[in-house]
Motif scaffolding. Structure first.
Motif: not given
Length: 584
Positions: A205-223
């Motif tokens: 409900a807060s809408g705030q992430p507990v962890a976050r990472r930013s990066f360039f050079k990506s068009s797709t990701v796999k978790f």
């Protein structure tokens, strides 16, 4: 403990069949009737099998143990199928016949009726299944435009029970055991970097992430969530490598702890692409295959600390056995097909082999056997299956004219016991194994390519051979460059001193004539007499070459008539040379 018979499904040109697998004799399951189908999918526990029938006649649900059809799901034009973790639902994606048609459907396997329906425009195997379930089926989630919707699998009629707004979200992954966190990916936009955000379900409900990472050079990701949902690995890929180091684009591997205590790029010792990554079944460590070929394989713990380096080799794949006891490192695709099997506890190499042209490779549910398959349309030739034991020994092989699919029937983790490697039965077994290793090493000798030769057009080669057979002029000397002429003169001087390059004696009179001819030639005699002397010397050199050729061929009789005639002119030419020299 459940059914302890391992089974393999094969979908070939002549239909779908179930095979009993080692340690039993490999043969078709008697109760299973070979049938035709466009797609197949096992449930997570291997108890059910879904087969998409041809000509759009529905999806058949088969009980694997008895091979009996339980029911038919009335879905047509099916492009994707997936079971929910506890076999409550079958999810299908159908090709839409009209705009707005609800073509994403969850079917109740108890009643065969649609329990939930949504509309979806496109289908992608990378993001399938579109509706994700936790392992205990307490929550289900779906990514839509700018939002993530959560549902209650016990009662889909309640609709959306929770909602997470993430502007620009393109992909999401629900933690599966337990479903405590959700990972979301937002791609690059207008110069802003891409980002991965981890949200805690209890605090959405807060809408705030507990962890976050930013990066360039990506068009797709796999978790890749680990078991326990304490960390997630993110494999980011871009279609274009701006450094031009890789034709296949650029990749990077990121790590995020779900409690926000750590986020980083996974530290790796070799530069290059990320070929594969997989968590161990326990979720405490993972293996990464990375770097330019020959790539490296590295074992790291759940906090991204390096535990072991498996060295370099032609690898692009890693597979953990279901109990996490064995690790398979292999290189398929455009690689030779080397397979290495390691024991995790002692980090010991148990065996090496080669399975060339393999398309798919998976551990069986017992964790004792590997299935390697060569399938169409990836490869149209040499289709078939190979079954390898955990020490790399080949125990079964079967070719197929055309094989579309081959896979194990899965099983719950508690069905098969976690057994250690078997001890060697006798020294003969060890000798046999060492012999196989020596043979494998022999096979792996590097291929030495032949030296390139100048291309000769077939017609030109043919005309030259015909001309040689008719006129015997294949020995005409080629025009030499100035450098080649100087080198030739040096060789002739050495031959005059009795130092022939081939170690063979040279006739004294021939040497004297050559030395004298060389001295005269070096003097650059002007006038008509000089021209005549050089012409006679040239003919004598050709005769000397013909003598060597005749000696190699076993006598002058082996030469063409024109060349034998030229040999008969030697005495007259030498007399002519002597007369010309006297006029100087």
């Amino acid at each position: 403990m459940g059914d302890t018979v391992q089974r393999i499904l094969v979908r070939a040109k002549d239909g779908i069949a179930l095979l009993k697998a080692p340690p039993e004799e490999v043969k078709p399951v008697d109760t299973f009737t070979r049938t035709q189908g466009l797609q197949t999918q096992f449930s997570a526990d291997g108890k059910l099998l879904a087969i998409v029938k041809p000509s759009g006649s529905g999806v058949s649900i088969i009980d694997v143990a008895s091979s009996k059809e339980l029911r038919t799901i009335p879905a047509s034009n099916v492009m994707g199928i997936a079971f929910s973790p506890k076999n409550t639902f079958l999810q299908t994606f159908q090709k839409a016949g009209a705009p707005g048609e609800k073509n994403l459907v969850l079917w109740s396997l108890a009643t065969g009726e649609a329990a939930f329906q949504q509309s979806q425009k496109t289908f992608s195997k990378l993001s399938w299944p579109s509706i994700q379930f936790s392992d205990d089926e307490t929550v289900a989630g779906r990514c839509v435009t700018n939002e993530v919707h959560l549902y209650d699998p016990q009662d889909f009629s309640r609709g959306i029970v929770d909602k997470l707004r993430v502007p620009g979200v393109a992909a999401m992954q629900l933690g599966f055991d337990p479903p405590s966190h959700i990972a979301c990916y937002v791609p690059e936009l207008k110069g802003a970097p891409a980002s991965v955000r981890i949200y805690e379900r209890a605090n959405m409900a807060s809408g705030q992430p507990v962890a976050r990472r930013s990066f360039f050079k990506s068009s797709t990701v796999k978790f890749f969530f680990n078991r326990g949902t304490t960390a997630v690995l993110v494999l980011a890929a871009s279609d274009v490598d701006k450094t031009n180091q890789s034709y296949y684009g650029d990749t990077a591997l990121h790590y995020l702890a779900c409690d926000g205590s750590n986020e980083c790029t996974v530290p790796l010792s070799k530069e290059g692409p990320i070929h594969d990554v997989q968590w161990s079944p326990s979720g405490k460590d993972f293996v990464v295959v990375h770097g330019f070929m020959p790539s490296k394989a590295t074992l790291l713990d759940s906090r991204c600390k390096t535990l072991h380096d498996f060295g370099s080799g032609p690898r692009n794949m890693v597979k953990w056995s279901p109990h996490g006891r064995f690790i398979c490192l292999a290189g398929f695709g455009n690689l030779p097909g080397d397979v290495e099997i390691w024991e995790r506890s002692q980090l010991k190499l148990l065996g090496k082999t080669r399975a060339p042209m393999t398309v798919t490779c998976e551990w069986g549910p017992s964790g004792r056997y590997l299935l390697c398959a060569t399938t169409s349309p990836r490869l149209q030739v040499d289709n078939g299956i190979k079954i390898l034991k955990y020490d790399g020994r080949l125990v079964y092989q079967q070719p197929y004219d055309q094989l579309y699919q081959a896979e194990w029937a899965p099983a719950a983790r508690d069905v098969f016991p976690d057994l250690p490697p078997s001890p060697k039965a006798s020294k003969s077994d060890e000798a046999s194994t060492s012999g196989q290793a020596a043979a494998a090493a022999q096979e792996k000798k590097p291929y030495i390519a032949p030296k390139p030769v100048a291309y000769v057009h077939p017609h030109a080669a043919t005309s030259a051979s015909i001309k040689s057979a008719l006129f015997g002029d294949d020995d005409k000397p080629k025009a030499l460059s100035r450098s080649a002429q100087r080198n030739k003169k040096k060789r002739e001087k050495k031959e005059a001193d009795g130092q022939d390059a081939d170690g063979e004696g040279v006739a004294v009179d021939s040497l004297a004539a050559q030395v004298q001819a060389t001295q005269i030639e070096e003097a650059e005699i002007p006038g008509e007499t000089g021209k005549k002397i050089r012409a006679v010397q040239k003919k004598l050199r050709q005769i000397d070459e013909l003598k060597k050729k005749a000696a190699d061929a076993g006598g002058a009789g082996a030469l063409p008539p024109a060349q034998r005639e030229k040999l008969g002119q030697e005495a007259a030419l030498r007399q002519e040379l002597e007369d010309l020299q006297k006029t100087l």
